[in-house]
Design a protein around this motif. Structure first.
Motif, PDB file in Angstrom:
ATOM      1  N   GLU A 132     -83.228 -21.647   6.641  1.00 19.19           N
ATOM      2  CA  GLU A 132     -82.807 -21.753   8.041  1.00 19.19           C
ATOM      3  C   GLU A 132     -81.717 -20.724   8.323  1.00 19.19           C
ATOM      4  O   GLU A 132     -80.695 -20.679   7.633  1.00 19.19           O
ATOM      5  CB  GLU A 132     -82.284 -23.159   8.328  1.00 19.19           C
ATOM      6  N   SER A 137     -86.488 -19.068  17.153  1.00 19.58           N
ATOM      7  CA  SER A 137     -87.879 -19.307  16.792  1.00 19.58           C
ATOM      8  C   SER A 137     -87.974 -20.433  15.770  1.00 19.58           C
ATOM      9  O   SER A 137     -87.545 -20.268  14.623  1.00 19.58           O
ATOM     10  CB  SER A 137     -88.518 -18.037  16.217  1.00 19.58           C
ATOM     11  N   THR A 138     -88.531 -21.555  16.197  1.00 26.06           N
ATOM     12  CA  THR A 138     -88.757 -22.664  15.271  1.00 26.06           C
ATOM     13  C   THR A 138     -89.711 -22.246  14.168  1.00 26.06           C
ATOM     14  O   THR A 138     -89.504 -22.561  12.982  1.00 26.06           O
ATOM     15  CB  THR A 138     -89.331 -23.874  16.031  1.00 26.06           C
ATOM     16  N   GLU A 139     -90.754 -21.515  14.555  1.00 30.57           N
ATOM     17  CA  GLU A 139     -91.767 -21.072  13.587  1.00 30.57           C
ATOM     18  C   GLU A 139     -91.160 -20.228  12.476  1.00 30.57           C
ATOM     19  O   GLU A 139     -91.552 -20.333  11.310  1.00 30.57           O
ATOM     20  CB  GLU A 139     -92.842 -20.251  14.313  1.00 30.57           C
ATOM     21  N   HIS A 187     -87.945 -20.303  11.561  1.00 33.79           N
ATOM     22  CA  HIS A 187     -86.736 -20.953  11.037  1.00 33.79           C
ATOM     23  C   HIS A 187     -85.474 -20.169  11.429  1.00 33.79           C
ATOM     24  O   HIS A 187     -84.572 -19.952  10.614  1.00 33.79           O
ATOM     25  CB  HIS A 187     -86.828 -21.091   9.506  1.00 33.79           C
ATOM     26  N   HIS A 203     -82.532 -20.322  14.194  1.00 33.00           N
ATOM     27  CA  HIS A 203     -81.904 -21.145  15.217  1.00 33.00           C
ATOM     28  C   HIS A 203     -81.450 -20.273  16.390  1.00 33.00           C
ATOM     29  O   HIS A 203     -80.908 -19.181  16.189  1.00 33.00           O
ATOM     30  CB  HIS A 203     -80.727 -21.921  14.631  1.00 33.00           C
ATOM     31  N   THR A 204     -81.639 -20.777  17.593  1.00 33.44           N
ATOM     32  CA  THR A 204     -81.349 -19.980  18.782  1.00 33.44           C
ATOM     33  C   THR A 204     -79.884 -19.551  18.819  1.00 33.44           C
ATOM     34  O   THR A 204     -78.968 -20.353  18.627  1.00 33.44           O
ATOM     35  CB  THR A 204     -81.681 -20.774  20.055  1.00 33.44           C
TER      36      THR A 204
END
Length: 438
Positions: A128, A173-175, A177, A179-180
């Motif tokens: 992450e 992007s969640t895809e 990993h 974090h915004t």
């Protein structure tokens, strides 16, 4: 498009004798000695010895005496180099696009390509990442794609990061990993400690995933830096803190930001394994972050990496760095310590690169970037109603309903009769009619 330094190898070699690129030399604006092995520290002693800086390649792309080149093959080297070249290609186009008024803001990564790409390559794809605002290269390394970069910066209907509701370069992007990114400085640092702790407690991820947190040395002057490191050390978590020490925090030189020995000196105070690396040497960054990540997972504890670099670009499109540093200093650094040029020389020495490959790569990257730019420029923004979606989970709160009703009323009153509003609404999909039909 950025060009590699137009200097002969003789000039580069003469620079090497000045101390920047030799095993016995020092980094600019620092007295940190250069070493060929990564030295992790985790203690505070009475010694006056400065924290050393780990380096693999000298300024002409040769391993320094005693250095071991990290495990790398031709395929990985090509990917590293291509991504390092893609960053300035994108940066040059988008910086100019902002100057033309087509996007509102932009930040480049000029001079820090090795730090960003080298660390991205050392992380696992599902680690992450909590970035600051120069970590676009991490997303590119993970396959985010040029189209998504352009869409976010233009805030158009193809923006997967935030449907056009964020400032440019605030990717997520969640895809992938990732974090915004948020604008407030250093908020991601204590958040990363929490993410690392959550990963440690998540079955199946605690033994394979870490949280990687990027920030500049200026952000390390914020209270959140200390809160984050304290949390990650007292509530142990596999959190990797990567400090990009590029010499300047907006307009403040590092010499005016702290009196101690850089950011690395602070890690041992929190009981955190710490290493300093030459951020302009992509192989040194790759090796240091690989080892730092291994320690995070093996010990279940935080590690701090300080990458020493130099921001040759302006802080952002809102900054003129020549107001606080000499133009000659910047131009000198562009010529003699370009991290892209250093790695290219190494690849040439391995027989992995030549002038023909260089020209082909530059032409292809420029064509790809311009194609994505033209596509992004032609797309409209999302429907106006998307301004109010994906903000809260569960039932929509009263204040959001109230704000939408207020905007709808203003659209009915001014949307068709006031030219500035008509012009603005024309940029949205359906021209804002999605709200008026409610």
């Amino acid at each position: 498009m950025i060009r590699l330094p137009s200097v002969s190898r003789g000039i580069v070699r003469r620079w090497a004798t000045r101390g920047l690129t030799t095993a016995a030399g020092n980094l600019p604006n620092s007295k940190s000695p250069i070493v060929s092995k990564p030295k992790f520290i985790n203690s505070v002693t009475g010694s006056d010895e400065l924290i050393p800086t780990f380096r693999v390649l000298d300024g002409v792309g040769k391993p320094i005496e005693g250095a071991e080149v990290p495990e790398i093959d031709e395929k990985l080297a090509h990917k590293l180099y291509e991504n390092m070249q893609l960053l300035p290609t994108l940066d040059n186009v988008l910086y100019n696009v902002q100057r033309q008024g087509k996007i509102s803001f932009y930040m480049t990564s000029h001079g820090e390509e090795a730090t960003i790409i080298g660390s991205a390559a050392a992380l696992a794809p599902d680690d992450e990442v909590l970035g600051q605002y120069r970590e676009m290269g991490v997303l590119l390394w993970r396959g985010f794609g040029i189209d998504n970069i352009m869409a976010q910066c233009f805030g158009n209907e193809a923006d997967t990061s935030g449907k056009g509701r964020q400032m440019p370069v605030h990717f997520g992007s969640t895809e992938h990993h990732f974090h915004t990114i948020s604008s407030p400085l250093a908020t991601q640092i204590p958040q990363a400690a929490g993410v690392g702790y959550a990963l440690k407690r998540t079955p199946g991820r605690g033994s394979r995933s870490i949280a990687a947190c990027y920030f500049g040395e200026g952000a390390a002057s914020e209270g959140d830096f200390h809160a984050g490191l304290l949390l990650a050390s007292t509530v142990p978590s596999p959190t990797l803190f990567i400090a990009r020490n590029n010499g300047f925090a907006i307009s403040t030189p590092s010499t005016e930001q702290y009196y101690g020995d850089g950011i690395a000196a602070r890690g041992p105070g929190y009981g955190i394994d710490t290493v300093r690396v030459d951020g302009n040497d992509v192989l040194a960054v790759l090796a240091a972050v690989r080892e730092a990540r291994r320690r995070c997972l093996e010990q279940g504890r935080a590690v701090l990496v300080e990458a020493m670099s130099y921001r040759v670009g302006h802080h952002s499109t809102s900054d003129d760095s020549f107001a606080y540093r000499p133009r000659s200093e910047v131009e000198d650094r562009k010529r003699v310590d370009n991290p892209i040029a250093r790695f290219r020389l190494f690849m040439e020495s391995q027989g992995w690169w030549n002038n023909e490959a260089e020209e082909d790569l530059k032409a292809r990257l420029k064509a790809d970037v311009m194609k994505s730019f033209k596509k992004a420029e032609s797309l409209k923004r999302c429907e106006l109603k998307e301004l109010f979606t994906d903000v809260y989970g569960g039932e929509e709160p009263w204040n959001l309903k109230e704000q939408r009703e207020e905007l709808t009323g203003l659209l009915r009153k001014y949307g068709e009769v006031w030219e500035p509003w008509r012009t603005e609404l024309a940029r949205f999909k359906n021209n804002g009619q999605d709200l008026l039909k409610r």
